[in-house]
Design an enzyme around this catalytic site. Structure first.
Site, PDB file in Angstrom:
ATOM      1  N   LEU A  12      11.303  22.824  17.895  1.00  0.00           N
ATOM      2  CA  LEU A  12      12.538  23.616  17.815  1.00  0.00           C
ATOM      3  C   LEU A  12      12.222  25.093  18.022  1.00  0.00           C
ATOM      4  O   LEU A  12      12.965  25.813  18.692  1.00  0.00           O
ATOM      5  CB  LEU A  12      13.215  23.394  16.449  1.00  0.00           C
ATOM      6  CG  LEU A  12      14.468  24.226  16.169  1.00  0.00           C
ATOM      7  CD1 LEU A  12      15.537  23.995  17.231  1.00  0.00           C
ATOM      8  CD2 LEU A  12      15.018  23.902  14.782  1.00  0.00           C
ATOM      9  N   ALA A  60       6.710  23.267   8.787  1.00  0.00           N
ATOM     10  CA  ALA A  60       6.961  22.112   7.913  1.00  0.00           C
ATOM     11  C   ALA A  60       5.766  21.173   7.973  1.00  0.00           C
ATOM     12  O   ALA A  60       5.029  21.155   8.957  1.00  0.00           O
ATOM     13  CB  ALA A  60       8.218  21.365   8.361  1.00  0.00           C
ATOM     14  N   TYR A 127       8.724  13.410   1.405  1.00  0.00           N
ATOM     15  CA  TYR A 127       9.157  14.446   2.349  1.00  0.00           C
ATOM     16  C   TYR A 127      10.557  14.953   1.989  1.00  0.00           C
ATOM     17  O   TYR A 127      10.784  16.168   1.895  1.00  0.00           O
ATOM     18  CB  TYR A 127       9.137  13.872   3.773  1.00  0.00           C
ATOM     19  CG  TYR A 127       9.801  14.748   4.803  1.00  0.00           C
ATOM     20  CD1 TYR A 127       9.230  15.945   5.213  1.00  0.00           C
ATOM     21  CD2 TYR A 127      11.019  14.376   5.381  1.00  0.00           C
ATOM     22  CE1 TYR A 127       9.850  16.749   6.162  1.00  0.00           C
ATOM     23  CE2 TYR A 127      11.643  15.168   6.334  1.00  0.00           C
ATOM     24  CZ  TYR A 127      11.054  16.356   6.721  1.00  0.00           C
ATOM     25  OH  TYR A 127      11.669  17.154   7.655  1.00  0.00           O
ATOM     26  N   LYS A 131      11.687  18.712   0.848  1.00  0.00           N
ATOM     27  CA  LYS A 131      12.632  19.529   1.626  1.00  0.00           C
ATOM     28  C   LYS A 131      13.811  19.958   0.755  1.00  0.00           C
ATOM     29  O   LYS A 131      14.282  21.086   0.847  1.00  0.00           O
ATOM     30  CB  LYS A 131      13.135  18.747   2.856  1.00  0.00           C
ATOM     31  CG  LYS A 131      12.097  18.475   3.917  1.00  0.00           C
ATOM     32  CD  LYS A 131      11.503  19.721   4.560  1.00  0.00           C
ATOM     33  CE  LYS A 131      12.367  20.334   5.616  1.00  0.00           C
ATOM     34  NZ  LYS A 131      11.655  21.415   6.357  1.00  0.00           N
TER      35      LYS A 131
HETATM   36  N1  LIG Z   1      11.398  16.719  14.092  1.00  0.00           N
HETATM   37  C1  LIG Z   1      12.458  16.165  13.502  1.00  0.00           C
HETATM   38  O1  LIG Z   1      12.930  15.096  13.909  1.00  0.00           O
HETATM   39  C2  LIG Z   1      13.124  16.835  12.326  1.00  0.00           C
HETATM   40  C3  LIG Z   1      14.169  16.185  11.666  1.00  0.00           C
HETATM   41  C4  LIG Z   1      14.782  16.838  10.568  1.00  0.00           C
HETATM   42  C5  LIG Z   1      14.348  18.090  10.177  1.00  0.00           C
HETATM   43  N2  LIG Z   1      13.315  18.693  10.837  1.00  0.00           N
HETATM   44  C6  LIG Z   1      12.881  20.020  10.407  1.00  0.00           C
HETATM   45  O2  LIG Z   1      13.047  20.929  11.489  1.00  0.00           O
HETATM   46  C7  LIG Z   1      12.010  21.920  11.458  1.00  0.00           C
HETATM   47  C8  LIG Z   1      11.347  22.025  12.829  1.00  0.00           C
HETATM   48  O3  LIG Z   1      10.830  20.756  13.221  1.00  0.00           O
HETATM   49  P1  LIG Z   1       9.957  20.584  14.559  1.00  0.00           P
HETATM   50  O4  LIG Z   1      10.053  19.171  14.987  1.00  0.00           O
HETATM   51  O5  LIG Z   1      10.309  21.666  15.517  1.00  0.00           O
HETATM   52  O6  LIG Z   1       8.497  20.877  13.952  1.00  0.00           O
HETATM   53  P2  LIG Z   1       7.100  21.161  14.684  1.00  0.00           P
HETATM   54  O7  LIG Z   1       7.204  20.936  16.153  1.00  0.00           O
HETATM   55  O8  LIG Z   1       6.064  20.416  13.922  1.00  0.00           O
HETATM   56  O9  LIG Z   1       6.915  22.743  14.475  1.00  0.00           O
HETATM   57  C9  LIG Z   1       6.494  23.300  13.276  1.00  0.00           C
HETATM   58  C10 LIG Z   1       5.868  24.649  13.566  1.00  0.00           C
HETATM   59  O10 LIG Z   1       5.448  25.255  12.330  1.00  0.00           O
HETATM   60  C11 LIG Z   1       4.039  25.529  12.396  1.00  0.00           C
HETATM   61  N3  LIG Z   1       3.460  25.307  11.076  1.00  0.00           N
HETATM   62  C12 LIG Z   1       3.188  24.122  10.466  1.00  0.00           C
HETATM   63  N4  LIG Z   1       2.664  24.315   9.251  1.00  0.00           N
HETATM   64  C13 LIG Z   1       2.596  25.656   9.079  1.00  0.00           C
HETATM   65  C14 LIG Z   1       2.132  26.487   8.027  1.00  0.00           C
HETATM   66  N5  LIG Z   1       1.608  25.957   6.910  1.00  0.00           N
HETATM   67  N6  LIG Z   1       2.213  27.836   8.168  1.00  0.00           N
HETATM   68  C15 LIG Z   1       2.721  28.367   9.314  1.00  0.00           C
HETATM   69  N7  LIG Z   1       3.163  27.636  10.350  1.00  0.00           N
HETATM   70  C16 LIG Z   1       3.101  26.296  10.242  1.00  0.00           C
HETATM   71  C17 LIG Z   1       3.492  24.569  13.432  1.00  0.00           C
HETATM   72  O11 LIG Z   1       2.271  25.046  13.969  1.00  0.00           O
HETATM   73  P3  LIG Z   1       1.001  24.046  14.172  1.00  0.00           P
HETATM   74  O12 LIG Z   1       1.539  22.809  14.844  1.00  0.00           O
HETATM   75  O13 LIG Z   1       0.080  24.842  15.011  1.00  0.00           O
HETATM   76  O14 LIG Z   1       0.489  23.744  12.797  1.00  0.00           O
HETATM   77  C18 LIG Z   1       4.631  24.566  14.449  1.00  0.00           C
HETATM   78  O15 LIG Z   1       4.583  25.721  15.269  1.00  0.00           O
HETATM   79  C19 LIG Z   1      11.089  21.527  10.289  1.00  0.00           C
HETATM   80  O16 LIG Z   1      11.472  22.271   9.150  1.00  0.00           O
HETATM   81  C20 LIG Z   1      11.399  20.061  10.043  1.00  0.00           C
HETATM   82  O17 LIG Z   1      11.183  19.690   8.687  1.00  0.00           O
HETATM   83  C21 LIG Z   1      12.705  18.093  11.905  1.00  0.00           C
END
Ligand SMILES: NC(=O)c1ccc[n+]([C@@H]2O[C@H](COP(=O)([O-])OP(=O)(O)OC[C@H]3O[C@@H](n4cnc5c(N)ncnc54)[C@H](OP(=O)(O)O)[C@@H]3O)[C@@H](O)[C@H]2O)c1
Length: 292
Positions: A12, A60, A127, A131
Protein backbone atom coordinates in the site's frame (compact mmCIF):
# COMPACT_ATOMS: atom_id res chain seq x y z
CA UNK A 1 0.86 19.83 4.62
CA UNK A 2 4.03 17.76 5.07
CA UNK A 3 3.41 13.98 5.20
CA UNK A 4 5.91 11.42 6.54
CA UNK A 5 5.08 7.98 5.14
CA UNK A 6 6.38 4.95 7.07
CA UNK A 7 6.64 1.75 5.01
CA UNK A 8 6.78 3.71 1.76
CA UNK A 9 8.04 0.71 -0.25
CA UNK A 10 5.42 -1.76 0.99
CA UNK A 11 2.37 -2.81 -0.98
CA UNK A 12 0.00 0.00 0.00
CA UNK A 13 2.86 2.36 0.89
CA UNK A 14 4.33 2.37 -2.61
CA UNK A 15 0.97 3.20 -4.21
CA UNK A 16 0.29 5.83 -1.56
CA UNK A 17 3.69 7.40 -2.27
CA UNK A 18 2.88 7.62 -6.00
CA UNK A 19 -0.65 8.93 -5.43
CA UNK A 20 0.30 11.52 -2.80
CA UNK A 21 3.18 12.73 -4.96
CA UNK A 22 0.89 12.98 -8.02
CA UNK A 23 -1.68 14.93 -5.94
CA UNK A 24 1.00 17.47 -5.06
CA UNK A 25 1.66 16.63 -1.40
CA UNK A 26 4.97 17.39 0.30
CA UNK A 27 6.03 13.81 1.03
CA UNK A 28 8.83 12.22 3.06
CA UNK A 29 8.82 8.52 2.10
CA UNK A 30 10.60 6.33 4.68
CA UNK A 31 11.47 2.64 4.35
CA UNK A 32 12.27 0.17 7.12
CA UNK A 33 15.95 1.10 6.67
CA UNK A 34 15.04 4.71 7.61
CA UNK A 35 12.83 4.08 10.65
CA UNK A 36 12.09 1.25 13.08
CA UNK A 37 8.67 1.59 14.71
CA UNK A 38 9.61 -0.66 17.62
CA UNK A 39 12.43 1.75 18.54
CA UNK A 40 11.33 4.94 20.29
CA UNK A 41 14.62 6.74 19.54
CA UNK A 42 14.30 5.93 15.84
CA UNK A 43 10.73 7.29 15.75
CA UNK A 44 11.70 10.49 17.55
CA UNK A 45 14.77 11.04 15.36
CA UNK A 46 12.65 10.75 12.20
CA UNK A 47 9.98 13.12 13.48
CA UNK A 48 12.56 15.64 14.64
CA UNK A 49 14.43 15.46 11.33
CA UNK A 50 11.35 15.97 9.13
CA UNK A 51 8.76 17.89 11.21
CA UNK A 52 5.71 16.36 9.49
CA UNK A 53 2.16 17.63 9.98
CA UNK A 54 0.88 14.11 9.35
CA UNK A 55 2.54 10.70 9.84
CA UNK A 56 1.17 7.74 7.87
CA UNK A 57 2.01 4.34 9.33
CA UNK A 58 2.00 1.35 6.97
CA UNK A 59 4.37 -0.77 9.10
CA UNK A 60 2.89 -4.03 10.33
CA UNK A 61 3.76 -7.57 11.31
CA UNK A 62 0.98 -9.35 9.48
CA UNK A 63 1.89 -12.90 8.62
CA UNK A 64 -1.27 -14.03 10.35
CA UNK A 65 -0.21 -17.60 11.11
CA UNK A 66 3.26 -16.61 12.29
CA UNK A 67 1.67 -14.02 14.60
CA UNK A 68 0.25 -16.91 16.68
CA UNK A 69 3.79 -18.13 17.44
CA UNK A 70 5.52 -14.74 17.55
CA UNK A 71 3.06 -12.87 19.73
CA UNK A 72 5.69 -10.60 21.28
CA UNK A 73 7.01 -9.48 17.90
CA UNK A 74 3.44 -9.06 16.66
CA UNK A 75 2.57 -6.75 19.55
CA UNK A 76 5.93 -4.94 19.37
CA UNK A 77 5.13 -3.74 15.83
CA UNK A 78 1.32 -3.63 15.68
CA UNK A 79 0.60 -2.35 19.20
CA UNK A 80 3.48 -0.91 21.24
CA UNK A 81 5.22 0.59 18.20
CA UNK A 82 1.94 2.27 17.27
CA UNK A 83 1.59 3.61 20.82
CA UNK A 84 5.12 5.08 20.64
CA UNK A 85 4.29 6.67 17.30
CA UNK A 86 1.08 8.15 18.71
CA UNK A 87 2.87 9.56 21.76
CA UNK A 88 5.66 11.02 19.62
CA UNK A 89 3.08 12.61 17.29
CA UNK A 90 1.14 14.08 20.23
CA UNK A 91 4.30 15.61 21.68
CA UNK A 92 4.96 17.35 18.34
CA UNK A 93 1.36 18.25 17.47
CA UNK A 94 1.43 15.99 14.40
CA UNK A 95 -1.57 13.93 13.26
CA UNK A 96 -1.30 10.16 12.73
CA UNK A 97 -2.87 7.99 10.06
CA UNK A 98 -2.80 4.31 10.95
CA UNK A 99 -3.86 1.20 9.02
CA UNK A 100 -6.00 -1.46 10.66
CA UNK A 101 -7.76 -4.58 9.51
CA UNK A 102 -11.04 -6.44 9.04
CA UNK A 103 -9.50 -9.02 11.39
CA UNK A 104 -10.48 -6.87 14.38
CA UNK A 105 -13.85 -8.59 13.69
CA UNK A 106 -14.78 -12.23 13.27
CA UNK A 107 -16.01 -13.40 16.64
CA UNK A 108 -19.68 -13.38 15.58
CA UNK A 109 -19.98 -16.84 14.06
CA UNK A 110 -23.36 -16.34 12.35
CA UNK A 111 -22.68 -12.82 11.02
CA UNK A 112 -23.72 -12.19 7.42
CA UNK A 113 -24.14 -8.41 7.22
CA UNK A 114 -21.23 -6.00 6.71
CA UNK A 115 -19.56 -4.49 9.77
CA UNK A 116 -19.75 -0.73 10.22
CA UNK A 117 -17.35 1.42 12.23
CA UNK A 118 -19.55 1.46 15.35
CA UNK A 119 -19.85 -2.35 15.59
CA UNK A 120 -18.04 -3.91 18.51
CA UNK A 121 -14.80 -5.61 17.45
CA UNK A 122 -14.19 -9.21 18.49
CA UNK A 123 -10.91 -10.49 17.06
CA UNK A 124 -10.23 -14.23 16.93
CA UNK A 125 -6.48 -14.37 16.32
CA UNK A 126 -3.30 -12.78 17.70
CA UNK A 127 -2.90 -10.52 14.69
CA UNK A 128 -6.46 -9.17 15.10
CA UNK A 129 -5.98 -8.60 18.82
CA UNK A 130 -2.73 -6.72 18.19
CA UNK A 131 -4.29 -4.53 15.49
CA UNK A 132 -7.28 -3.71 17.67
CA UNK A 133 -5.02 -2.80 20.60
CA UNK A 134 -2.95 -0.61 18.25
CA UNK A 135 -6.14 1.19 17.16
CA UNK A 136 -7.16 1.72 20.78
CA UNK A 137 -3.82 3.34 21.64
CA UNK A 138 -4.15 5.71 18.69
CA UNK A 139 -7.68 6.63 19.74
CA UNK A 140 -6.93 7.43 23.34
CA UNK A 141 -3.52 9.03 22.90
CA UNK A 142 -4.48 11.32 20.03
CA UNK A 143 -7.32 13.55 18.97
CA UNK A 144 -5.96 14.14 15.48
CA UNK A 145 -5.94 10.68 13.92
CA UNK A 146 -7.22 8.70 10.97
CA UNK A 147 -7.64 4.93 11.27
CA UNK A 148 -8.46 2.96 8.13
CA UNK A 149 -9.67 -0.64 8.42
CA UNK A 150 -9.06 -2.43 5.14
CA UNK A 151 -9.31 -6.00 3.78
CA UNK A 152 -7.62 -8.32 1.29
CA UNK A 153 -5.10 -5.86 -0.19
CA UNK A 154 -3.38 -6.44 -3.52
CA UNK A 155 -1.14 -4.10 -5.48
CA UNK A 156 1.71 -4.41 -7.95
CA UNK A 157 4.40 -4.07 -5.27
CA UNK A 158 3.06 -7.17 -3.49
CA UNK A 159 2.92 -7.30 0.28
CA UNK A 160 6.49 -7.16 1.50
CA UNK A 161 5.42 -8.59 4.86
CA UNK A 162 3.59 -11.53 3.31
CA UNK A 163 5.66 -12.00 0.15
CA UNK A 164 3.62 -11.19 -2.97
CA UNK A 165 -0.13 -10.95 -3.36
CA UNK A 166 -3.03 -13.35 -3.91
CA UNK A 167 -3.66 -12.37 -7.55
CA UNK A 168 -0.04 -12.98 -8.55
CA UNK A 169 -0.02 -16.30 -6.66
CA UNK A 170 -3.15 -17.46 -8.53
CA UNK A 171 -1.77 -16.39 -11.93
CA UNK A 172 1.53 -18.14 -11.26
CA UNK A 173 -0.11 -21.40 -10.16
CA UNK A 174 -2.37 -21.34 -13.22
CA UNK A 175 0.54 -20.72 -15.59
CA UNK A 176 2.46 -23.59 -13.96
CA UNK A 177 -0.51 -25.86 -14.69
CA UNK A 178 -1.05 -26.63 -10.98
CA UNK A 179 -4.33 -27.86 -9.50
CA UNK A 180 -5.56 -25.01 -7.32
CA UNK A 181 -7.61 -25.24 -4.12
CA UNK A 182 -8.87 -22.07 -2.44
CA UNK A 183 -10.98 -21.56 0.68
CA UNK A 184 -14.64 -20.92 -0.02
CA UNK A 185 -15.78 -20.32 3.56
CA UNK A 186 -14.11 -16.95 4.30
CA UNK A 187 -16.03 -13.96 2.93
CA UNK A 188 -14.29 -10.57 2.61
CA UNK A 189 -13.66 -7.84 0.04
CA UNK A 190 -10.48 -7.81 -2.04
CA UNK A 191 -9.19 -4.26 -2.35
CA UNK A 192 -6.80 -2.79 -4.92
CA UNK A 193 -4.17 -0.59 -3.28
CA UNK A 194 -4.25 2.11 -6.00
CA UNK A 195 -7.97 2.67 -5.35
CA UNK A 196 -7.36 2.65 -1.61
CA UNK A 197 -4.48 5.13 -1.92
CA UNK A 198 -6.75 7.59 -3.77
CA UNK A 199 -9.49 7.05 -1.17
CA UNK A 200 -7.08 7.73 1.70
CA UNK A 201 -5.74 10.85 -0.02
CA UNK A 202 -9.30 12.12 -0.58
CA UNK A 203 -10.11 11.78 3.13
CA UNK A 204 -6.86 13.36 4.30
CA UNK A 205 -7.46 16.31 1.98
CA UNK A 206 -10.73 17.05 3.83
CA UNK A 207 -9.05 16.97 7.26
CA UNK A 208 -11.96 14.89 8.65
CA UNK A 209 -10.29 12.85 11.37
CA UNK A 210 -11.80 9.55 12.50
CA UNK A 211 -12.20 5.82 12.04
CA UNK A 212 -12.99 4.62 8.51
CA UNK A 213 -13.78 1.33 6.82
CA UNK A 214 -12.37 1.52 3.30
CA UNK A 215 -12.71 -1.45 0.96
CA UNK A 216 -13.90 -2.03 -2.59
CA UNK A 217 -17.68 -2.50 -2.94
CA UNK A 218 -19.27 -5.95 -2.70
CA UNK A 219 -17.85 -9.14 -1.26
CA UNK A 220 -16.72 -12.63 -2.17
CA UNK A 221 -14.94 -15.69 -0.82
CA UNK A 222 -11.29 -16.27 -1.70
CA UNK A 223 -12.48 -19.06 -4.05
CA UNK A 224 -14.85 -16.64 -5.82
CA UNK A 225 -12.05 -14.09 -6.05
CA UNK A 226 -9.76 -16.69 -7.65
CA UNK A 227 -12.51 -17.70 -10.12
CA UNK A 228 -12.94 -14.03 -11.16
CA UNK A 229 -9.16 -13.58 -11.58
CA UNK A 230 -9.12 -16.55 -13.97
CA UNK A 231 -12.28 -15.43 -15.80
CA UNK A 232 -10.87 -11.94 -16.43
CA UNK A 233 -7.45 -13.37 -17.37
CA UNK A 234 -9.00 -15.97 -19.71
CA UNK A 235 -7.29 -18.82 -17.87
CA UNK A 236 -8.99 -22.09 -16.95
CA UNK A 237 -6.95 -24.03 -14.40
CA UNK A 238 -8.43 -26.81 -12.25
CA UNK A 239 -9.88 -24.75 -9.41
CA UNK A 240 -11.49 -26.46 -6.40
CA UNK A 241 -13.12 -25.28 -3.21
CA UNK A 242 -11.28 -25.82 0.08
CA UNK A 243 -12.34 -25.25 3.68
CA UNK A 244 -10.65 -23.29 6.46
CA UNK A 245 -8.29 -25.65 8.25
CA UNK A 246 -7.61 -27.83 5.17
CA UNK A 247 -4.08 -26.42 4.96
CA UNK A 248 -3.31 -26.75 8.67
CA UNK A 249 -3.22 -22.98 9.27
CA UNK A 250 -2.14 -21.90 12.77
CA UNK A 251 -4.50 -18.94 13.09
CA UNK A 252 -8.29 -19.01 13.14
CA UNK A 253 -9.73 -16.71 10.48
CA UNK A 254 -13.13 -15.00 10.35
CA UNK A 255 -15.76 -16.75 8.23
CA UNK A 256 -17.16 -13.29 7.51
CA UNK A 257 -15.24 -10.02 7.72
CA UNK A 258 -16.95 -7.81 5.15
CA UNK A 259 -16.77 -4.09 5.97
CA UNK A 260 -19.19 -1.38 4.92
CA UNK A 261 -17.67 2.05 4.18
CA UNK A 262 -20.35 3.68 6.29
CA UNK A 263 -18.36 6.66 7.60
CA UNK A 264 -17.11 7.44 4.08
CA UNK A 265 -20.69 7.24 2.75
CA UNK A 266 -21.94 9.59 5.46
CA UNK A 267 -19.35 12.18 4.44
CA UNK A 268 -20.10 11.70 0.73
CA UNK A 269 -16.52 10.50 0.25
CA UNK A 270 -16.94 6.82 -0.65
CA UNK A 271 -15.31 6.53 -4.07
CA UNK A 272 -14.35 2.83 -4.01
CA UNK A 273 -15.29 0.73 -7.08
CA UNK A 274 -16.95 -2.73 -7.10
CA UNK A 275 -14.21 -5.30 -6.47
CA UNK A 276 -14.57 -6.85 -9.94
CA UNK A 277 -13.89 -3.47 -11.62
CA UNK A 278 -10.95 -2.84 -9.31
CA UNK A 279 -9.51 -6.24 -10.25
CA UNK A 280 -9.80 -5.29 -13.93
CA UNK A 281 -7.87 -2.10 -13.12
CA UNK A 282 -5.14 -4.11 -11.41
CA UNK A 283 -4.86 -6.61 -14.29
CA UNK A 284 -4.55 -3.67 -16.68
CA UNK A 285 -1.80 -2.07 -14.57
CA UNK A 286 0.22 -5.30 -14.30
CA UNK A 287 -0.17 -5.88 -18.05
CA UNK A 288 1.41 -2.52 -18.81
CA UNK A 289 4.18 -3.19 -16.26
CA UNK A 290 5.04 -6.71 -17.35
CA UNK A 291 4.17 -6.15 -21.04
CA UNK A 292 2.00 -9.31 -20.96
N1 LIG B 1 -2.16 -6.98 3.07
C1 LIG B 1 -3.43 -7.11 3.45
O1 LIG B 1 -4.19 -7.89 2.87
C2 LIG B 1 -3.98 -6.29 4.59
C3 LIG B 1 -5.29 -6.52 5.03
C4 LIG B 1 -5.78 -5.73 6.10
C5 LIG B 1 -4.98 -4.77 6.68
N2 LIG B 1 -3.70 -4.58 6.23
C6 LIG B 1 -2.88 -3.55 6.86
O2 LIG B 1 -2.51 -2.59 5.87
C7 LIG B 1 -1.20 -2.08 6.15
C8 LIG B 1 -0.33 -2.17 4.90
O3 LIG B 1 -0.27 -3.52 4.44
P1 LIG B 1 0.68 -3.95 3.22
O4 LIG B 1 0.14 -5.19 2.63
O5 LIG B 1 0.92 -2.77 2.35
O6 LIG B 1 2.02 -4.28 4.05
P2 LIG B 1 3.53 -4.52 3.54
O7 LIG B 1 3.59 -4.61 2.06
O8 LIG B 1 4.07 -5.64 4.35
O9 LIG B 1 4.25 -3.14 3.94
C9 LIG B 1 4.65 -2.85 5.24
C10 LIG B 1 5.77 -1.84 5.19
O10 LIG B 1 6.18 -1.51 6.53
C11 LIG B 1 7.58 -1.80 6.68
N3 LIG B 1 7.80 -2.29 8.03
C12 LIG B 1 7.51 -3.52 8.54
N4 LIG B 1 7.86 -3.60 9.83
C13 LIG B 1 8.39 -2.40 10.15
C14 LIG B 1 8.95 -1.87 11.34
N5 LIG B 1 9.05 -2.61 12.45
N6 LIG B 1 9.41 -0.59 11.34
C15 LIG B 1 9.33 0.16 10.20
N7 LIG B 1 8.83 -0.30 9.04
C16 LIG B 1 8.36 -1.56 9.01
C17 LIG B 1 7.89 -2.84 5.63
O11 LIG B 1 9.27 -2.85 5.31
P3 LIG B 1 10.09 -4.25 5.17
O12 LIG B 1 9.24 -5.15 4.30
O13 LIG B 1 11.36 -3.83 4.56
O14 LIG B 1 10.21 -4.79 6.56
C18 LIG B 1 7.01 -2.35 4.47
O15 LIG B 1 7.63 -1.27 3.80
C19 LIG B 1 -0.70 -2.86 7.38
O16 LIG B 1 -0.96 -2.08 8.53
C20 LIG B 1 -1.57 -4.10 7.42
O17 LIG B 1 -1.74 -4.59 8.74
C21 LIG B 1 -3.20 -5.31 5.20
Amino acid sequence: MKIMLIGANGQLGSDLAKVLHARGHDLVPLTHADIEVTDQASIEAALDAHHPDLVMNMAAFHKVDLCEDKVEQTFAVNTFGVRQLALACRARDAALLHMSSDYVFGGEQTRNTPYIETDTPAPINAYGVSKLAGEQFVRYVLEQYYIFRVTGLYGVAGSSGKGGNFVELMLRLAREGKDIRVVDDQRMTPTYTVDLAHQIAAVVETGQYGLYHATSQGDCTWYEFAAEIFRQSELSPNLDRAKTGDFGERATRPAYSVLENKALQQLGLDQMRPWQQALAGYLQERKSLYKE
